[in-house]
Design a protein around this motif. Sequence first.
Motif, PDB file in Angstrom:
ATOM      1  N   VAL A   2     -18.374 -33.687  23.074  1.00 33.81           N
ATOM      2  CA  VAL A   2     -19.383 -32.288  22.432  1.00 33.81           C
ATOM      3  C   VAL A   2     -20.736 -33.409  21.557  1.00 33.81           C
ATOM      4  CG1 VAL A   2     -19.783 -30.906  19.729  1.00 33.81           C
ATOM      5  CG2 VAL A   2     -17.967 -31.033  21.600  1.00 33.81           C
ATOM      6  N   LYS A   3     -19.765 -34.396  21.158  1.00 35.40           N
ATOM      7  CA  LYS A   3     -20.990 -35.493  20.358  1.00 35.40           C
ATOM      8  C   LYS A   3     -22.116 -35.731  21.345  1.00 35.40           C
ATOM      9  CE  LYS A   3     -20.901 -39.478  18.934  1.00 35.40           C
ATOM     10  NZ  LYS A   3     -20.060 -41.046  18.857  1.00 35.40           N
ATOM     11  N   ASP A   4     -21.941 -36.654  22.799  1.00 37.80           N
ATOM     12  CA  ASP A   4     -22.571 -37.194  23.353  1.00 37.80           C
ATOM     13  C   ASP A   4     -23.922 -35.474  23.867  1.00 37.80           C
ATOM     14  OD1 ASP A   4     -21.245 -39.661  23.767  1.00 37.80           O
ATOM     15  OD2 ASP A   4     -20.389 -39.425  25.138  1.00 37.80           O
ATOM     16  N   ALA A   5     -23.540 -34.627  24.113  1.00 40.65           N
ATOM     17  CA  ALA A   5     -23.647 -33.431  25.033  1.00 40.65           C
ATOM     18  C   ALA A   5     -24.945 -33.751  23.330  1.00 40.65           C
ATOM     19  CB  ALA A   5     -23.159 -32.370  25.941  1.00 40.65           C
ATOM     20  N   ALA A   6     -24.506 -33.026  22.665  1.00 41.88           N
ATOM     21  CA  ALA A   6     -24.963 -33.063  21.121  1.00 41.88           C
ATOM     22  C   ALA A   6     -26.311 -33.911  21.183  1.00 41.88           C
ATOM     23  CB  ALA A   6     -24.565 -32.523  20.178  1.00 41.88           C
ATOM     24  N   LEU A   7     -25.998 -35.183  21.631  1.00 45.75           N
ATOM     25  CA  LEU A   7     -26.747 -35.720  21.245  1.00 45.75           C
ATOM     26  C   LEU A   7     -27.909 -35.506  22.677  1.00 45.75           C
ATOM     27  CD1 LEU A   7     -25.192 -39.357  20.331  1.00 45.75           C
ATOM     28  CD2 LEU A   7     -26.802 -38.103  18.956  1.00 45.75           C
ATOM     29  N   VAL A   8     -27.549 -35.575  23.771  1.00 44.48           N
ATOM     30  CA  VAL A   8     -28.772 -35.733  24.850  1.00 44.48           C
ATOM     31  C   VAL A   8     -29.606 -34.241  24.519  1.00 44.48           C
ATOM     32  CG1 VAL A   8     -28.799 -34.552  27.146  1.00 44.48           C
ATOM     33  CG2 VAL A   8     -27.108 -36.816  26.829  1.00 44.48           C
ATOM     34  N   SER A   9     -29.161 -32.929  23.904  1.00 48.67           N
ATOM     35  CA  SER A   9     -30.001 -31.676  23.873  1.00 48.67           C
ATOM     36  C   SER A   9     -30.824 -32.162  22.645  1.00 48.67           C
ATOM     37  CB  SER A   9     -29.014 -30.969  23.674  1.00 48.67           C
ATOM     38  OG  SER A   9     -28.340 -30.236  24.917  1.00 48.67           O
ATOM     39  N   GLY A  10     -30.296 -32.931  21.690  1.00 46.50           N
ATOM     40  CA  GLY A  10     -30.792 -33.512  20.246  1.00 46.50           C
ATOM     41  C   GLY A  10     -32.141 -34.078  20.787  1.00 46.50           C
ATOM     42  N   ARG A  11     -31.101 -34.621  21.239  1.00 42.71           N
ATOM     43  CA  ARG A  11     -32.604 -36.447  21.969  1.00 42.71           C
ATOM     44  C   ARG A  11     -33.915 -35.742  22.625  1.00 42.71           C
ATOM     45  NH1 ARG A  11     -30.092 -40.149  24.348  1.00 42.71           N
ATOM     46  NH2 ARG A  11     -28.868 -41.093  22.258  1.00 42.71           N
ATOM     47  N   CYS A  21     -25.060 -25.179  17.053  1.00 41.03           N
ATOM     48  CA  CYS A  21     -24.939 -25.218  16.034  1.00 41.03           C
ATOM     49  C   CYS A  21     -25.401 -25.964  15.061  1.00 41.03           C
ATOM     50  CB  CYS A  21     -23.713 -24.119  15.458  1.00 41.03           C
ATOM     51  SG  CYS A  21     -23.486 -22.614  16.051  1.00 41.03           S
ATOM     52  N   VAL A  22     -25.144 -26.975  14.980  1.00 41.53           N
ATOM     53  CA  VAL A  22     -24.711 -27.811  13.942  1.00 41.53           C
ATOM     54  C   VAL A  22     -26.041 -28.609  13.862  1.00 41.53           C
ATOM     55  CG1 VAL A  22     -23.624 -30.593  12.856  1.00 41.53           C
ATOM     56  CG2 VAL A  22     -21.722 -29.076  13.977  1.00 41.53           C
ATOM     57  N   VAL A  23     -26.373 -29.312  15.455  1.00 42.06           N
ATOM     58  CA  VAL A  23     -27.631 -29.804  15.672  1.00 42.06           C
ATOM     59  C   VAL A  23     -28.706 -29.283  15.401  1.00 42.06           C
ATOM     60  CG1 VAL A  23     -29.023 -30.139  18.156  1.00 42.06           C
ATOM     61  CG2 VAL A  23     -26.432 -30.868  17.893  1.00 42.06           C
ATOM     62  N   GLY A  24     -28.623 -27.284  15.659  1.00 40.96           N
ATOM     63  CA  GLY A  24     -30.127 -26.843  15.382  1.00 40.96           C
ATOM     64  C   GLY A  24     -30.075 -26.856  13.694  1.00 40.96           C
TER      65      GLY A  24
END
Lengths: 264, 268
Positions: free
Chosen positions: A58-67, A234-237
């Motif tokens: 989840v963290k890796d995917a979040a970093l991709v979208s977040g970046r 949700c966390v990224v947003g």
Amino acid sequence: MTSSRIRRILQALIPPAVFGIGFVLVWELTVQLFDLKPYFLPAPSAISEAFFDNFSLVKDAALVSGRNAFVGLLAGTLLGVFSAFALMRFRILNELATPLAVALNAIPIIVLVSLFVNMYPATSEMPRRLMVTLIVYFIVLVNVAKGLRQVHPIHVELMRSYAATPVQLLRKARIPNAVPYLFTALKIAAPTSVITAFVAEYFGGNQNGLGSRITSNMAIAKNAVAWAYVLGACVVGLTFYLVSVLLESITTHRRGSSPGGDSP
Amino acid sequence: MSAVTVNRVCKVFNAGNPNRVDALVDIDLTVEPAQFISLIGPSGCGKSTLLRLVANLIDPTSGDVSVNGKPAAQARLDQDYGMAFQQAGLFEWRTVEKNIELPLELKGWDKAKRRARAQEMLELVKLPEFGRHMPWQLSGGMQQRIAIARALAAHPPLLLMDEPFGALDEMTREHMQAELLRICAATSTTVVFVTHSIPEAVYLSDRVVVMSPRPGRITDVIDVDLGRGRTEDTREQAAFYAKITEVREALRRVEKAGATSGLGVDDR
């Protein structure tokens, strides 16, 4: 911090916190009592279990979208600010760009992402970043141009009475006037950039972000894992939103108020 | 040398189209150094336009304006005047002292000199401890005092004011009028002051210039010989009331002459 201030903050935090915990409890109980199937609605306990089991994924995917969201946000903001100055300087550009910005308001430009996907190799992050850039660009452009233009008439007359040059008028009146407009634009653009980054993943291309992981896990019936990715989204947003609100509150605190923003 | 000379000035807005407005016609006006004059008249009589012509914020259609013996444009470039408006118009991103420093900053003064002058001006308007405050932390009357301090920061020989106390309550207004007289006496500044209020014009001025609308003209110039050193007691003297009556009658004649105008002057 005084105790009355702490009490005020607690009073503001307690109702939504109670509501949130209550909501999750009702959700959990509903799933248990009615024996809802996991493919229909997984229980919060199952989602949090999936979240922690798959945390690094989840963290890796979040970093991709977040970046993607962050790069697009940064590029769109820089381009938007730069263009706002150009509009300010050349009246003819303003007349060309304003109808365009209004027209963009009416069309869902997110669909352009499928065109971008075709323009780049399958593993490129460029299509999503381009899409975020484009959407952020217009939000920042419209608001910053407004801030540069809508200087108080008295400020313009005063600067003229001080024999200020056009460059001095820009530096001492127009730019400082536009700063809170920029932060208001960022407050609108930050959550929008995250949403755009997720949604753009549904239009094909690389399958490494939160948006695509949600659909792929749903497709193989790992619903709780899909919901874990939703939680990650949700966390990224929220992170993006909170940072932008924090930035805005710094200028608001100094000036006592901040302007309302426009979405293009 | 006169502080301000306005010579056969006309100002037309929207010339050559149906919305043409003769804002000012054949205006002649001379203001001597250290004199305080008020421009009074109904809305649309061109008093603010006349002030803006003196400030060279707009140009006359014909005629010429000189300030300190120079063309108005040169006087503006030399910062020969300071200006204050109905709204204080402080720059909300600057502290109070940095607002006062702004005209000096544009003149290229160095920081230490600017800071010292700002403090001097803050003391002049009796707000010495507010330099580090932001404008929104000050009341309307205090903001207006800062605006006056800013207008006087470069020690200009001329102060142009467009209804500066118009938005203040009656008590603050009378207090500010007394303060303005004190400041002008201390700095021997010439003032051109636009107002709607007859008592305000009489209390402050050496001369009251009465104007009429459509087209904007000067109809009367009334000398107010109440002497210098006016105090709160001046407001209760018979001579003060007599002048108020004289100005009011001059304005009534204006209204009768332009009975179509239907616009009044308030009695505050």
